[in-house]
Design a protein around this motif. Sequence first.
Motif, mmCIF file in Angstrom:
data_model
loop_
_atom_site.group_PDB
_atom_site.id
_atom_site.type_symbol
_atom_site.label_atom_id
_atom_site.label_comp_id
_atom_site.label_asym_id
_atom_site.label_seq_id
_atom_site.Cartn_x
_atom_site.Cartn_y
_atom_site.Cartn_z
ATOM 1 N N ILE A 36 0.852 -1.193 0.000
ATOM 2 C CA ILE A 36 0.000 0.000 0.000
ATOM 3 C C ILE A 36 0.885 1.240 0.000
ATOM 4 O O ILE A 36 1.949 1.253 0.611
ATOM 5 C CB ILE A 36 -0.914 0.001 1.238
ATOM 6 N N ALA A 37 0.410 2.307 -0.662
ATOM 7 C CA ALA A 37 1.171 3.559 -0.691
ATOM 8 C C ALA A 37 0.225 4.752 -0.655
ATOM 9 O O ALA A 37 -0.938 4.657 -1.049
ATOM 10 C CB ALA A 37 2.048 3.633 -1.934
ATOM 11 N N PHE A 38 0.749 5.857 -0.155
ATOM 12 C CA PHE A 38 0.096 7.163 -0.189
ATOM 13 C C PHE A 38 0.713 7.900 -1.365
ATOM 14 O O PHE A 38 1.950 7.983 -1.470
ATOM 15 C CB PHE A 38 0.363 7.909 1.122
ATOM 16 N N ILE A 39 -0.115 8.415 -2.258
ATOM 17 C CA ILE A 39 0.377 9.120 -3.445
ATOM 18 C C ILE A 39 -0.193 10.531 -3.420
ATOM 19 O O ILE A 39 -1.410 10.721 -3.345
ATOM 20 C CB ILE A 39 -0.023 8.383 -4.734
ATOM 21 N N ALA A 40 0.701 11.519 -3.457
ATOM 22 C CA ALA A 40 0.303 12.924 -3.395
ATOM 23 C C ALA A 40 0.549 13.595 -4.741
ATOM 24 O O ALA A 40 1.599 13.387 -5.361
ATOM 25 C CB ALA A 40 1.097 13.640 -2.309
ATOM 26 N N ASN A 41 -0.432 14.383 -5.175
ATOM 27 C CA ASN A 41 -0.320 15.174 -6.394
ATOM 28 C C ASN A 41 -0.603 16.636 -6.041
ATOM 29 O O ASN A 41 -1.705 17.131 -6.252
ATOM 30 C CB ASN A 41 -1.325 14.692 -7.452
ATOM 31 N N PRO A 42 0.394 17.341 -5.481
ATOM 32 C CA PRO A 42 0.175 18.739 -5.113
ATOM 33 C C PRO A 42 0.296 19.656 -6.325
ATOM 34 O O PRO A 42 1.066 19.368 -7.252
ATOM 35 C CB PRO A 42 1.280 19.019 -4.103
ATOM 36 N N SER A 43 -0.454 20.748 -6.313
ATOM 37 C CA SER A 43 -0.390 21.699 -7.425
ATOM 38 C C SER A 43 1.028 22.252 -7.563
ATOM 39 O O SER A 43 1.692 22.546 -6.576
ATOM 40 C CB SER A 43 -1.387 22.839 -7.212
ATOM 41 N N GLY A 44 1.487 22.322 -8.801
ATOM 42 C CA GLY A 44 2.791 22.902 -9.076
ATOM 43 C C GLY A 44 3.979 22.037 -8.712
ATOM 44 O O GLY A 44 5.120 22.490 -8.768
ATOM 45 N N ALA A 46 5.743 17.773 -8.603
ATOM 46 C CA ALA A 46 5.681 16.417 -9.140
ATOM 47 C C ALA A 46 4.967 15.492 -8.162
ATOM 48 O O ALA A 46 4.976 15.716 -6.950
ATOM 49 C CB ALA A 46 7.094 15.899 -9.399
ATOM 50 N N GLN A 47 4.346 14.459 -8.696
ATOM 51 C CA GLN A 47 3.714 13.430 -7.858
ATOM 52 C C GLN A 47 4.763 12.782 -6.970
ATOM 53 O O GLN A 47 5.906 12.584 -7.378
ATOM 54 C CB GLN A 47 3.080 12.382 -8.764
ATOM 55 N N ALA A 48 4.365 12.455 -5.734
ATOM 56 C CA ALA A 48 5.268 11.783 -4.789
ATOM 57 C C ALA A 48 4.565 10.561 -4.221
ATOM 58 O O ALA A 48 3.389 10.620 -3.878
ATOM 59 C CB ALA A 48 5.675 12.737 -3.665
ATOM 60 N N THR A 49 5.292 9.465 -4.104
ATOM 61 C CA THR A 49 4.761 8.218 -3.563
ATOM 62 C C THR A 49 5.457 7.895 -2.253
ATOM 63 O O THR A 49 6.683 7.975 -2.162
ATOM 64 C CB THR A 49 4.961 7.069 -4.572
ATOM 65 N N PHE A 50 4.646 7.527 -1.243
ATOM 66 C CA PHE A 50 5.139 7.201 0.088
ATOM 67 C C PHE A 50 4.645 5.796 0.442
ATOM 68 O O PHE A 50 3.485 5.623 0.810
ATOM 69 C CB PHE A 50 4.599 8.199 1.123
ATOM 70 N N PRO A 51 5.489 4.780 0.332
ATOM 71 C CA PRO A 51 5.075 3.423 0.704
ATOM 72 C C PRO A 51 4.751 3.331 2.196
ATOM 73 O O PRO A 51 5.296 4.086 3.004
ATOM 74 C CB PRO A 51 6.292 2.564 0.373
ATOM 75 N N ASN A 64 8.848 8.187 2.676
ATOM 76 C CA ASN A 64 9.706 8.267 1.502
ATOM 77 C C ASN A 64 10.910 9.125 1.897
ATOM 78 O O ASN A 64 10.855 10.358 1.810
ATOM 79 C CB ASN A 64 8.965 8.892 0.317
ATOM 80 N N PRO A 65 11.989 8.503 2.376
ATOM 81 C CA PRO A 65 13.132 9.271 2.870
ATOM 82 C C PRO A 65 13.844 10.100 1.809
ATOM 83 O O PRO A 65 14.601 11.005 2.139
ATOM 84 C CB PRO A 65 14.068 8.214 3.459
ATOM 85 N N THR A 66 13.605 9.834 0.518
ATOM 86 C CA THR A 66 14.266 10.595 -0.540
ATOM 87 C C THR A 66 13.473 11.821 -0.974
ATOM 88 O O THR A 66 13.973 12.636 -1.740
ATOM 89 C CB THR A 66 14.530 9.703 -1.771
#
Length: 114
Positions: A36-44, A46-51, A64-66
């Motif tokens: 399972i992951a949390f995926i964020a798409n904030p305005s302005g 890039a998409q970020a994925t957090f397992p 997501n430590p990176t």
Amino acid sequence: MPPAGGTLLGMSRTVAKGRTVAHEIMQIHEVEPGRIAFIANPSGQAQATFPVKSLGERSVVFENPTHDFPQRVIYRLDETGVLRARIEGLVAGKPRAEDFPMSRVACETAGSSR
């Protein structure tokens, strides 16, 4: 939004002086069998994925430590039914955190002028 099709969706917007200045679309879903992951798409940005890092009965931690900031997204359901979201990590090597307490409210109808 309620879960459907194996996905939870959420949206947020920041309004300042009567104008939307930022928004974010979020999802929690299975990205691979058993993962399972949390995926964020904030305005302005890039998409970020957090397992998922840890999953308990009343809490989940995604990490997501990176990622620049945040590196962790945490959800905890407290004993009063308040969902407490928290983002945390490092900015310029210094710890930073933001809390977002959430309570269930009725949604406005589509005909609302807000």
